[in-house]
Motif scaffolding. Structure first.
Motif, PDB file in Angstrom:
ATOM      1  N   ARG A 187      -6.728   4.222   3.276  1.00  9.46           N
ATOM      2  CA  ARG A 187      -5.732   5.216   2.897  1.00  9.46           C
ATOM      3  C   ARG A 187      -4.895   4.799   1.684  1.00  9.46           C
ATOM      4  N   ALA A 188      -5.195   3.648   1.104  1.00  7.51           N
ATOM      5  CA  ALA A 188      -4.405   3.137  -0.023  1.00  7.51           C
ATOM      6  C   ALA A 188      -4.658   3.941  -1.294  1.00  7.51           C
ATOM      7  N   ARG A 189      -3.595   4.092  -2.071  1.00  4.95           N
ATOM      8  CA  ARG A 189      -3.666   4.850  -3.330  1.00  4.95           C
ATOM      9  C   ARG A 189      -4.088   3.983  -4.507  1.00  4.95           C
ATOM     10  N   ASP A 190      -3.705   2.715  -4.480  1.00  4.14           N
ATOM     11  CA  ASP A 190      -4.027   1.791  -5.565  1.00  4.14           C
ATOM     12  C   ASP A 190      -4.084   0.369  -4.998  1.00  4.14           C
ATOM     13  N   HIS A 191      -4.284  -0.592  -5.896  1.00  4.90           N
ATOM     14  CA  HIS A 191      -4.455  -1.978  -5.437  1.00  4.90           C
ATOM     15  C   HIS A 191      -3.194  -2.514  -4.762  1.00  4.90           C
ATOM     16  N   GLN A 192      -2.045  -2.270  -5.334  1.00  4.81           N
ATOM     17  CA  GLN A 192      -0.804  -2.746  -4.726  1.00  4.81           C
ATOM     18  C   GLN A 192      -0.608  -2.125  -3.343  1.00  4.81           C
TER      19      GLN A 192
END
Length: 188
Positions: free
Chosen positions: A82-87
């Motif tokens: 569900r992550a949007r980006d690496h961070q």
């Protein structure tokens, strides 16, 4: 189904029952309450039957730990989907790790504090251990050239936070700040 297949299935079912009983006893009363005698009583098998499946209590703890590593790997992989980006992926990974440790304290203890013969970073390491490490490494590797060392450091940071939280040795309510510091350190 052949007789041999049935015997293998029944053996696997007994082993599963032993491991489930050990987990339940440990979650309810702590690992000190998990003895071969109590397990035998709980699952209604004799002690020799338990010993025919597991050499000793440490082997049962190791089986619980292996299940835990498999469950941890699944939880980590699910969290980063569900992550949007690496961070955000690193943050989700950290959150899932800490949630796992908090929700399954006895399993987490079996994985990291109880005596077992389970070893990481070796050719003969169990697949569950390799998968748990890979679930972390697949995300951490995106931010560094030395993925192995960075993953070990990230894992050690999360483990330290989990253990300190579990034992009540750090401030409650500051988890997000601590996770942000760990994640930002990985991205630096």
């Amino acid at each position: 189904m052949s007789v041999e297949e049935r015997k293998r299935r029944e053996r696997a079912e007994r082993e599963s029952a032993i491991v489930a009983a050990a987990r339940a006893l440990a979650e309810a009363d702590g690992w000190n309450a998990v003895t071969i005698r109590r397990l035998a009583e709980k699952i209604e098998y004799s002690q020799p039957v338990l010993y025919s499946h597991f050499e000793n209590r440490d082997a049962i703890v190791a089986a619980v730990a292996l299940e835990g590593f498999g469950e941890l790997a699944l939880a980590l992989r699910k969290a980063v989907k569900r992550a949007r980006d690496h961070q955000d992926a690193l943050t989700c990974l950290a959150g899932a790790y800490l949630a796992f440790a908090r929700k399954r304290p006895a399993v987490y203890e079996a994985m990291f504090a109880m005596p077992t013969d389970l070893r990481f970073a070796q050719a003969e390491s169990k697949p569950e251990l390799k998968e748990a490490f890979a679930a972390l490494k697949d995300v951490v590797a995106q931010s560094t050239a030395d993925a192995e060392a960075a993953t070990e450091t990230f894992w050690a940071s999360l483990h330290g936070l989990a253990d300190l939280e579990r034992t009540g040795r750090i401030r409650q309510g500051a988890r997000e700040k601590r996770v942000a510091l760990v994640v930002n350190g990985m991205l630096a």
